[in-house]
Motif scaffolding. Structure first.
Motif, mmCIF file in Angstrom:
data_model
loop_
_atom_site.group_PDB
_atom_site.id
_atom_site.type_symbol
_atom_site.label_atom_id
_atom_site.label_comp_id
_atom_site.label_asym_id
_atom_site.label_seq_id
_atom_site.Cartn_x
_atom_site.Cartn_y
_atom_site.Cartn_z
ATOM 1 N N LEU A 16 11.035 4.747 3.999
ATOM 2 C CA LEU A 16 11.587 5.951 4.618
ATOM 3 C C LEU A 16 11.344 7.190 3.749
ATOM 4 C CD1 LEU A 16 14.931 4.586 6.104
ATOM 5 C CD2 LEU A 16 12.914 5.346 7.352
ATOM 6 N N ARG A 17 11.365 7.028 2.457
ATOM 7 C CA ARG A 17 11.058 8.169 1.585
ATOM 8 C C ARG A 17 9.578 8.527 1.649
ATOM 9 N NH1 ARG A 17 13.333 8.719 -4.264
ATOM 10 N NH2 ARG A 17 12.312 10.714 -3.798
ATOM 11 N N ILE A 18 8.714 7.537 1.830
ATOM 12 C CA ILE A 18 7.292 7.831 2.016
ATOM 13 C C ILE A 18 7.079 8.608 3.307
ATOM 14 C CG2 ILE A 18 5.064 6.769 2.543
ATOM 15 C CD1 ILE A 18 5.710 4.592 0.539
ATOM 16 N N ARG A 19 7.755 8.185 4.380
ATOM 17 C CA ARG A 19 7.571 8.820 5.684
ATOM 18 C C ARG A 19 8.102 10.257 5.699
ATOM 19 N NH1 ARG A 19 6.697 5.133 10.073
ATOM 20 N NH2 ARG A 19 6.524 2.987 9.315
ATOM 21 N N ARG A 20 9.178 10.510 4.952
ATOM 22 C CA ARG A 20 9.856 11.796 5.080
ATOM 23 C C ARG A 20 9.681 12.720 3.883
ATOM 24 N NH1 ARG A 20 15.523 10.156 8.135
ATOM 25 N NH2 ARG A 20 14.535 8.898 9.760
ATOM 26 N N GLU A 21 9.357 12.146 2.727
ATOM 27 C CA GLU A 21 9.306 12.962 1.518
ATOM 28 C C GLU A 21 8.002 12.819 0.758
ATOM 29 O OE1 GLU A 21 12.682 11.690 -0.692
ATOM 30 O OE2 GLU A 21 14.138 12.296 0.839
ATOM 31 N N ALA A 22 6.996 12.140 1.339
ATOM 32 C CA ALA A 22 5.697 11.933 0.673
ATOM 33 C C ALA A 22 5.871 11.279 -0.693
ATOM 34 C CB ALA A 22 4.942 13.242 0.556
ATOM 35 N N PRO A 77 0.844 -1.204 0.000
ATOM 36 C CA PRO A 77 0.000 0.000 0.000
ATOM 37 C C PRO A 77 0.874 1.246 0.000
ATOM 38 C CG PRO A 77 0.061 -0.978 2.194
ATOM 39 C CD PRO A 77 0.784 -1.928 1.284
ATOM 40 N N LEU A 78 0.381 2.297 -0.628
ATOM 41 C CA LEU A 78 1.169 3.521 -0.758
ATOM 42 C C LEU A 78 0.985 4.385 0.483
ATOM 43 C CD1 LEU A 78 0.628 4.359 -4.525
ATOM 44 C CD2 LEU A 78 2.394 2.964 -3.434
ATOM 45 N N ARG A 79 1.623 3.999 1.539
ATOM 46 C CA ARG A 79 1.647 4.700 2.824
ATOM 47 C C ARG A 79 2.808 4.135 3.620
ATOM 48 N NH1 ARG A 79 0.161 0.718 6.043
ATOM 49 N NH2 ARG A 79 -1.597 -0.647 5.588
ATOM 50 N N PRO A 80 3.123 4.736 4.782
ATOM 51 C CA PRO A 80 4.191 4.157 5.613
ATOM 52 C C PRO A 80 3.912 2.699 5.941
ATOM 53 C CG PRO A 80 3.646 6.351 6.375
ATOM 54 C CD PRO A 80 2.641 6.026 5.307
ATOM 55 N N LEU A 81 4.948 1.881 5.881
ATOM 56 C CA LEU A 81 4.803 0.433 5.974
ATOM 57 C C LEU A 81 5.162 -0.077 7.355
ATOM 58 C CD1 LEU A 81 6.533 -0.483 2.594
ATOM 59 C CD2 LEU A 81 4.083 -0.169 3.004
ATOM 60 N N GLY A 82 4.530 -1.168 7.738
ATOM 61 C CA GLY A 82 4.908 -1.889 8.938
ATOM 62 C C GLY A 82 5.848 -3.032 8.598
ATOM 63 N N THR A 84 17.093 -16.946 -1.158
ATOM 64 C CA THR A 84 17.118 -16.033 -0.015
ATOM 65 C C THR A 84 17.634 -14.637 -0.366
ATOM 66 O OG1 THR A 84 19.307 -16.891 0.621
ATOM 67 C CG2 THR A 84 17.377 -17.904 1.646
ATOM 68 N N LEU A 85 18.473 -14.515 -1.374
ATOM 69 C CA LEU A 85 18.956 -13.188 -1.769
ATOM 70 C C LEU A 85 17.816 -12.233 -2.133
ATOM 71 C CD1 LEU A 85 22.183 -13.931 -3.868
ATOM 72 C CD2 LEU A 85 22.051 -12.714 -1.682
ATOM 73 N N PRO A 86 16.776 -12.689 -2.865
ATOM 74 C CA PRO A 86 15.674 -11.762 -3.160
ATOM 75 C C PRO A 86 14.946 -11.267 -1.916
ATOM 76 C CG PRO A 86 15.611 -13.633 -4.653
ATOM 77 C CD PRO A 86 16.615 -13.961 -3.597
ATOM 78 N N LEU A 87 14.911 -12.072 -0.859
ATOM 79 C CA LEU A 87 14.230 -11.635 0.360
ATOM 80 C C LEU A 87 14.970 -10.476 1.006
ATOM 81 C CD1 LEU A 87 12.087 -11.965 2.571
ATOM 82 C CD2 LEU A 87 13.601 -13.647 3.653
ATOM 83 N N THR A 88 16.264 -10.635 1.241
ATOM 84 C CA THR A 88 17.027 -9.561 1.881
ATOM 85 C C THR A 88 17.123 -8.332 0.973
ATOM 86 O OG1 THR A 88 19.087 -10.578 1.063
ATOM 87 C CG2 THR A 88 18.356 -11.174 3.271
ATOM 88 N N ALA A 89 17.261 -8.553 -0.338
ATOM 89 C CA ALA A 89 17.313 -7.420 -1.263
ATOM 90 C C ALA A 89 15.979 -6.680 -1.288
ATOM 91 C CB ALA A 89 17.674 -7.904 -2.664
ATOM 92 N N GLY A 90 14.877 -7.433 -1.294
ATOM 93 C CA GLY A 90 13.566 -6.805 -1.307
ATOM 94 C C GLY A 90 13.288 -6.015 -0.048
ATOM 95 N N VAL A 91 13.700 -6.541 1.089
ATOM 96 C CA VAL A 91 13.495 -5.829 2.352
ATOM 97 C C VAL A 91 14.272 -4.515 2.355
ATOM 98 C CG1 VAL A 91 14.023 -5.907 4.823
ATOM 99 C CG2 VAL A 91 12.890 -7.847 3.723
ATOM 100 N N THR A 92 15.510 -4.533 1.895
ATOM 101 C CA THR A 92 16.308 -3.310 1.851
ATOM 102 C C THR A 92 15.689 -2.276 0.910
ATOM 103 O OG1 THR A 92 18.339 -4.550 2.332
ATOM 104 C CG2 THR A 92 18.589 -2.370 1.361
ATOM 105 N N SER A 93 15.243 -2.715 -0.257
ATOM 106 C CA SER A 93 14.626 -1.787 -1.207
ATOM 107 C C SER A 93 13.337 -1.193 -0.649
ATOM 108 C CB SER A 93 14.344 -2.509 -2.525
ATOM 109 O OG SER A 93 15.535 -2.989 -3.117
ATOM 110 N N LEU A 94 12.524 -2.008 0.016
ATOM 111 C CA LEU A 94 11.270 -1.509 0.567
ATOM 112 C C LEU A 94 11.509 -0.609 1.777
ATOM 113 C CD1 LEU A 94 8.900 -4.601 0.221
ATOM 114 C CD2 LEU A 94 8.943 -2.504 -1.144
ATOM 115 N N LEU A 95 12.569 -0.850 2.521
ATOM 116 C CA LEU A 95 12.927 0.074 3.601
ATOM 117 C C LEU A 95 13.267 1.450 3.026
ATOM 118 C CD1 LEU A 95 15.089 -2.017 6.096
ATOM 119 C CD2 LEU A 95 13.057 -0.666 6.652
#
Length: 356
Positions: A328-334, A41-46, A313-324
């Motif tokens: 953070l850009r959603i939270r701080r830069e809309a 969803p296009l909002r801050p993520l949990g 397993t590489l896609p999991l850690t890579a995906g988590v980093t990209s989504l983080l």
């Protein structure tokens, strides 16, 4: 329902359109949910949404994701097997009771160097996978299809910078740890083996803490470079700016993702390790008590398990980093507003903001 004129004696009588339910005093349903054109969803993520988004991208674009991660895993495992096969025999002196202290120290240093190089290669693979899979994540967030050819065209102009960043981040961590352990190594070489080893251990632990802090601050540089087309220096500064104030959250989520990836990778690798022991005549007992002969056949068979585990397993850690990075850009830069426009959807409302 609830917006028609009330009858005589009903609450809200004389004020048409405000009778319950749904009028004044009735339950409020809250803001409408955020748009979700893709995997998040296009909002801050949990935390759960970040993990779910990474897994959903793997399922939706599995051909592209698997092709990229498999290529990275194969190259990484070849390097690791060559290192282990060429230098593993140098550690045999550690089990020799007749070895001199100098020989033991030299063998221990070689073993530590070998392990450090393997760890360095693994870290390089994780960073490379993150940079290469970030374009896949960006398109999956928008709900768009993506192919390996599109990823290659998107990454090709940034490839020299990505290679430099991929090598630079592990070297920064290795340099910090090397500086921390250097005094102890010098003391040990000067003749005080026990004191030098203790000093090196203490310095290494302190340097490891500092290296972890620095690398977490720079951990979002690969997606920043891949998506914002910036230089290596600006990507590092961008990552540090985004992580500032959220270091513990970024560290915790990435650590959890790596723990999950490690468990999954071990579950996949263990059967291949057992199979390698059986086929090479070592047996499981010899492997467990450390007396197995870990030759090339053993390393290659177990390496197949390592390739399969890393590819998954590489896609999991890579995906988590990209989504983080996106979170953070959603939270701080809309950034969610820009993503909604890029996806061609109307953003009906912010939805609830997770506290995690």
């Amino acid at each position: 329902p609830g917006y028609g004129p009330p009858g005589h004696g009903d609450p809200g009588y004389g004020h048409p359109g405000y009778g319950p339910p749904g009028g004044w005093g009735g339950p409020w349903g809250g803001p409408p949910p955020a748009a979700k054109p893709g995997v998040i969803p296009l909002r801050p993520l949990g935390l759960g949404e970040i993990l779910d988004g990474a897994v959903a991208t793997m399922r939706t674009h599995w051909r592209t994701v698997l092709g990229i991660s498999l290529a990275v895993a194969v190259v990484t495992e070849i390097v690791v097997v060559l290192l282990q096969g060429l230098y593993l025999d140098n550690t045999a002196v550690l089990d020799d009771p007749s070895a001199t202290p100098e020989e033991t120290l030299r063998a221990a240093g070689g073993s530590l160097l070998n392990s450090s190089v393997v760890l360095l290669v693994t870290a390089v693979a994780a960073i490379a996978a993150t940079a290469l899979l970030t374009p896949v994540m960006s398109r999956s967030v928008l709900g768009r299809p993506v192919t390996t050819g599109e990823v290659a065209r998107d990454i090709r102009p940034q490839l020299p910078r990505l290679c430099g960043l991929t090598l630079l981040l592990p070297l920064i961590g290795a340099a910090i740890i090397g500086v921390g352990t250097l005094p102890g190594i010098l003391v040990a070489l000067g003749g005080s083996t026990a004191g030098g080893a203790a000093l090196a251990a203490l310095g290494g632990m302190a340097a490891s803490v500092l290296a972890t802090w620095v690398l977490v601050r720079f951990s979002l540089a690969p997606p920043a470079l891949a998506l914002e087309k910036q230089s290596v220096r600006k990507a590092l500064g961008r990552s540090a700016k985004l992580v500032n104030g959220s270091w513990w959250r970024v560290f915790g989520i990435q650590l959890l993702a790596r723990v999950i990836a490690g468990v999954v990778g071990s579950v996949i690798a263990v059967p291949f390790t057992v199979l390698a022991g059986v086929l090479t005549g070592n047996g499981l007992g010899n492997f467990l008590d450390g007396t197995a002969d870990l030759g090339w056949s053993f390393l290659m068979i177990s390496g197949i398990g390592g390739v399969i585990g890393s590819a998954l397993t590489l896609p999991l850690t890579a995906g988590v980093t990209s989504l983080l990075y996106i979170d953070l850009r959603i939270r701080r830069e809309a950034l969610d507003l820009e993503l909604a426009r890029a996806a061609g959807v109307e953003r009906p409302g912010p939805g609830p903001t997770p506290g995690s």
